[in-house]
Write an enzyme that holds these catalytic residues in place. Sequence first.
Site, mmCIF file in Angstrom:
data_model
loop_
_atom_site.group_PDB
_atom_site.id
_atom_site.type_symbol
_atom_site.label_atom_id
_atom_site.label_comp_id
_atom_site.label_asym_id
_atom_site.label_seq_id
_atom_site.Cartn_x
_atom_site.Cartn_y
_atom_site.Cartn_z
ATOM 1 N N HIS A 1 -0.302 -4.942 14.496
ATOM 2 C CA HIS A 1 -0.178 -4.332 13.174
ATOM 3 C C HIS A 1 0.783 -3.154 13.238
ATOM 4 O O HIS A 1 0.648 -2.267 14.087
ATOM 5 C CB HIS A 1 -1.548 -3.877 12.672
ATOM 6 N N LYS B 1 -9.197 -0.410 0.679
ATOM 7 C CA LYS B 1 -8.203 -0.455 -0.390
ATOM 8 C C LYS B 1 -8.835 -0.970 -1.682
ATOM 9 O O LYS B 1 -8.453 -0.572 -2.781
ATOM 10 C CB LYS B 1 -7.024 -1.342 0.025
#
Length: 898
Positions: free
Chosen positions: A137, A565
């Site tokens: 990532h 999120k």
Amino acid sequence: MATPASSNAPAITQNPDIRYLGRLLGDVIRAYGGDKIYKQTEYIRSASVDRARGLHGADVVDTGLDALSLDDTLSFVRGFMLFSMLANLAEDRQGVAAEPGADVASAVEKLESHGIERDAILDLLSHALIVPVLTAHPTEVRRKSMIDHKNRIADLMLLKDAGRAETDDGENLDEAIFRQIALLWQTRPLRREKLFVADEIENVLAYFRDVFLPVLPALYARWERVLGARPQSFLRVGNWIGGDRDGNPFVQAPQLRLALAKGCEAALTYYMDALHALGAELSLSTELAHVPQAVLDLADASGDNSPSRQDEPYRRAISGIYARIAATYRALTGKQPARASALGGEAYASPADLRRDLVTVAQGLASEGDGALASGGALGRLIRAVETFGFHLATLDMRQNSDVHQRVVAELLKVAGVEADYAALDEYARIALLRRELASNRPLGTRFSGYSEETASELAIVQAAAEAHRVYGPQCITHYIISKAESVSDLLEVNIILKEAGLWRVGENGAPQAAIMAVPLFETIADLEAAPSIMTAYFGLPEIAGVVQGRGHQEVMIGYSDSNKDGGYITSTWGLFQASKALAPVFADAGTAMQLFHGRGGAVGRGGGSSFAAIQAQPKGTVQGRIRITEQGEVIAAKFGTRDVAMTNLEAMTSATLLASLEPEAISDRDAARFAAAMDELSRTAFAAYRDLVYGTEGFKEFFRQLTPIQEISGLKIGSRPASRTKSTRIEDLRAIPWVFSWAQARVMLPGWYGVGHALHAFEDKALLADMAQHWSFLQSALANLEMVLAKSDLGIAAHYLPLVEDQTRGAEIFDRIREGWDQTHDGLLAATGQSRLLEKNPKLDSSIRLRLPYIEPLNLLQVELMKRHRSGEDDPRIKEGIELSINAIATALRNSG
């Protein structure tokens, strides 16, 4: 460079390493950058330190930034970035990140104080599995060359610790360290080209080869002494790089093969090097030692007939083992080993066969004296390495999005003439159809049919996985992660695809066997809430129940990033806790062990923070010795960059798992019920506030994209994967990583705290909050991470980014809401924890953060000005480079920002 103090808080503890390395960096800047940039840097630094100290009149003092030319700006930013990098190194050496009691010896002592015997600990470890899983990532902004130089400085500092004045090569130690810092200064920090998957594989391989291979056997040797027994190899390493295809079109079958081949090459090279050293060491002669027949047989079978070694059977046996490993290397990699063997040897069929020969040697050494020659040392470490790493080095996970699986299965069914429109079927019809297909070994695909590029790629991937099982053994790939798992059919579709490569098979007795486990990833708040019902239905299928019970465990992955999120920090954290707790009885009813895979990131908004505290804060009964955790981006270098730091972090992970699994519950059932009810209320309030701001406020998407450097971050060469899953600009479609990373750069860090203040403010029973914060490990961990992110945020600095927002009126309104939320969160946290200021109860972290703040503020101010010029259309390449350097420097200073 000097280090700052503060007159408004306790003085920062002066780390002697930071003073030493900072002074050398200043000398390097003056020698290689010139007197002008040195003086400019010192002026800016001292002015910023004065502002941080709150000295009278410091806020109106010239910052010195306006005097910098573009070339000077690039040099200045590099200097501040290098100071932060060296400060990180110094803090790691001083154990700033180490936590009290975060080692196995302390955990064992604590458990024994609760009356838990070592036999119970060893029993747990006999079926335990603890795995840090390294992913690609993209939040590591530093080039590996920079990290390598930093690690060389760390090695030289160890010599300094030992009182040495010279290196092994006779170089003056201070001069050697100066030279490495000078190399850092003259090494380009930014990548010119975007990373390819092959680059990411090479980068992560360095950690496996240089850190994990030597560290894990050493840790096991330490733990054997602590436990008084030899546990099985429960701590292993995992890898996503080369197998994670979710949203990354560049990961295909060739990349999977490359990742596994490179891992095999590294593991076998390590074994050959260890055997070569053992051959030099094991000089025992039959004239002076009794040698068991099994060792003599191994020596005779080696083919080593050298007259000079006829009385040295251990050396001859090692020569034979080496020859067989060299043959294994040639067979599995297609290459010649660097150090060839003159002996012929048959390649080992499996790591177990290699281990058997090594154990034969060890048992021979143990047959005389007190067994000291075989109880540990290099041979013991090598045996442990073979057990832990096999021929594959690190288990590679496969991952893909459920939408892709649905399209692939639909095409397979259609081409095979089984179902013309699978996507139109409801869930019940899909399950029935998929179960019928799983009951037969008949493949759906055929090489005589044409398939879409997507389907062909996915079929090639599972074929490559099946080939890897045959070559490296079944431990090379054991998990297939399903992103966006929302139904039972999502899991069954993966088994259908695996069946195409023979990785799901029905035995002669009709019982299915799955060589790779389908693992659902529950990411959003809704997914987490649905997880228990989905797993209940999945386990309710007889064929699945048989596979799971035969394996003995089933894994479920829970996602921190997307749930945050989606719902904000506290709702995500509580949702993960509740989902984990609700899954436990589902697994108990299914008669199988639960293995949770925690998809954590580096930043608090993505599940970051102390792993030691986070693991212990898991609901009782949900760990039981089995846990996997992702390690991502810049956190990999921070936690595993050197062997000493890696040992500290792996000790913490292991000791926390022991405590979470065996330590008695610290709170009563009554308190647990009260606290849970309070958290439900806090979560609802925080969720509503967060959703209203992020998804319910007109213009918020534009505000975010203009206030933060998200546009500029998307252009960084820090990963092979796109920043968004689609071309949409919606926040829903943006990956959680750039979402969190961008807010951190602008010093808002909104994903790590927004909504919590609303919840704390609205909750009426403040005494209950204080009780929870003092006695409940879950809330203690959550608030500790929250406190850290509040301390690293700075809305005064963030306000400098406001002119970048085109709609100034709406931008000011949104920013005021954010500022009000921060104030509420700050005040509510201090009230709940009984502190007068942030980090009052964590002086080491407080000192660390306050040390850095004066070095971050000028970087933020420069970043804003450069972004203004860039967005206004100025095309000087130095402006873009300056922005990217500032992103690099701020991320380095903040440490866990991605």
